[in-house]
Design a protein around this motif. Structure first.
Motif, mmCIF file in Angstrom:
data_model
loop_
_atom_site.group_PDB
_atom_site.id
_atom_site.type_symbol
_atom_site.label_atom_id
_atom_site.label_comp_id
_atom_site.label_asym_id
_atom_site.label_seq_id
_atom_site.Cartn_x
_atom_site.Cartn_y
_atom_site.Cartn_z
ATOM 1 N N VAL A 62 0.847 -1.187 0.000
ATOM 2 C CA VAL A 62 0.000 0.000 0.000
ATOM 3 C C VAL A 62 0.886 1.242 0.000
ATOM 4 C CG1 VAL A 62 -1.738 1.315 1.292
ATOM 5 C CG2 VAL A 62 -1.938 -1.167 1.091
ATOM 6 N N GLY A 63 0.586 2.146 -0.934
ATOM 7 C CA GLY A 63 1.369 3.375 -1.077
ATOM 8 C C GLY A 63 2.457 3.277 -2.135
ATOM 9 N N PHE A 64 2.771 2.074 -2.596
ATOM 10 C CA PHE A 64 3.789 1.909 -3.641
ATOM 11 C C PHE A 64 3.271 2.529 -4.942
ATOM 12 C CE2 PHE A 64 6.929 -1.670 -2.520
ATOM 13 C CZ PHE A 64 6.896 -1.365 -1.177
ATOM 14 N N HIS A 65 4.174 3.121 -5.708
ATOM 15 C CA HIS A 65 3.853 3.643 -7.030
ATOM 16 C C HIS A 65 3.717 2.471 -7.988
ATOM 17 C CE1 HIS A 65 4.568 7.916 -6.123
ATOM 18 N NE2 HIS A 65 5.410 7.426 -5.231
ATOM 19 N N GLY A 87 -0.438 5.284 -10.947
ATOM 20 C CA GLY A 87 -0.989 5.645 -9.643
ATOM 21 C C GLY A 87 -0.284 4.942 -8.512
ATOM 22 N N LYS A 88 -1.017 4.776 -7.412
ATOM 23 C CA LYS A 88 -0.463 4.146 -6.210
ATOM 24 C C LYS A 88 -1.372 3.027 -5.727
ATOM 25 C CE LYS A 88 1.960 8.096 -4.233
ATOM 26 N NZ LYS A 88 2.092 8.934 -3.043
ATOM 27 N N VAL A 89 -0.759 2.035 -5.101
ATOM 28 C CA VAL A 89 -1.516 0.930 -4.525
ATOM 29 C C VAL A 89 -2.332 1.455 -3.352
ATOM 30 C CG1 VAL A 89 -1.399 -1.329 -3.385
ATOM 31 C CG2 VAL A 89 0.243 -0.770 -5.213
ATOM 32 N N VAL A 107 -5.650 -0.016 -7.343
ATOM 33 C CA VAL A 107 -4.778 1.127 -7.581
ATOM 34 C C VAL A 107 -5.613 2.392 -7.747
ATOM 35 C CG1 VAL A 107 -3.060 2.109 -9.165
ATOM 36 C CG2 VAL A 107 -3.039 -0.344 -8.666
ATOM 37 N N ASP A 108 -5.227 3.424 -6.993
ATOM 38 C CA ASP A 108 -5.827 4.741 -7.126
ATOM 39 C C ASP A 108 -5.080 5.442 -8.249
ATOM 40 O OD1 ASP A 108 -6.667 7.375 -6.961
ATOM 41 O OD2 ASP A 108 -6.367 7.532 -4.799
#
Length: 121
Positions: A22-25, A34-36, A50-51
Motif C-alpha cells: 500500500v502506497g507503492f507507485h 498511480g499508487k496501490v 490502484v488509485d
C-alpha cells in the motif's frame, strides 16, 4: 492457463507474502498509473486496487496479481506487464460489488486479463 495464474503473484515478481505494498507507485509498461490503495493476498485471489489519481480522474482499478512483473521494495514501486490503455479499458471496479468469491465478477477480470496470456483462461 488456469484461472488461478492471473490471481497469484508470479514467483519471479519479487513479492514477499506479508509485505505491505500500500502506497507503492505503480508503473505500466508505458508509464506511471498511480499508487496501490489496497492489497489482497488471499489464496487464489491476490490483487491490487490502484488509485489512478488524476490520470483517469481518480478512478480505482483492480489488477489481478498476475499482472505484476516485479516489485522493487527499495524504490517502493510495482511494475506491471500492461499498458495504460489496457488498464484504462479494464472492467469497471466497483468497491460495493467487489467480492472475490463472486464468480461472475471474478470471471470478468479473468476473461479480460487472461487474454494477455495468449487466450481466455
Amino acid at each position: 492457463m488456469s484461472d488461478i495464474v492471473i490471481w497469484d503473484f508470479r514467483t519471479t515478481s519479487g513479492h514477499v507474502a506479508g509485505s505491505d505494498l500500500v502506497g507503492f507507485h505503480v508503473e505500466a509498461t508505458d508509464g506511471p498509473i498511480g499508487k496501490v490503495d489496497e492489497l489482497s493476498e488471499r489464496t487464489d485471489s491476490q490483487y491490487l486496487v490502484v488509485d489512478t489519481g488524476p490520470w483517469i480522474f481518480g478512478k480505482h482499478v483492480l489488477l489481478p496479481a498476475g499482472t505484476v512483473v516485479r516489485v522493487e521494495q527499495e524504490e517502493k514501486k510495482v511494475y506491471l506487464d500492461r499498458t495504460k490503455d489496457e488498464i484504462k479499458n479494464s472492467p469497471e471496479y466497483d468497491p460495493d460489488r467487489h467480492d472475490p468469491a463472486d464468480d461472475d465478477y471474478r470471471e470478468a477480470y479473468s476473461a479480460y486479463y487472461g487474454t494477455y496470456y495468449g487466450g481466455p483462461v
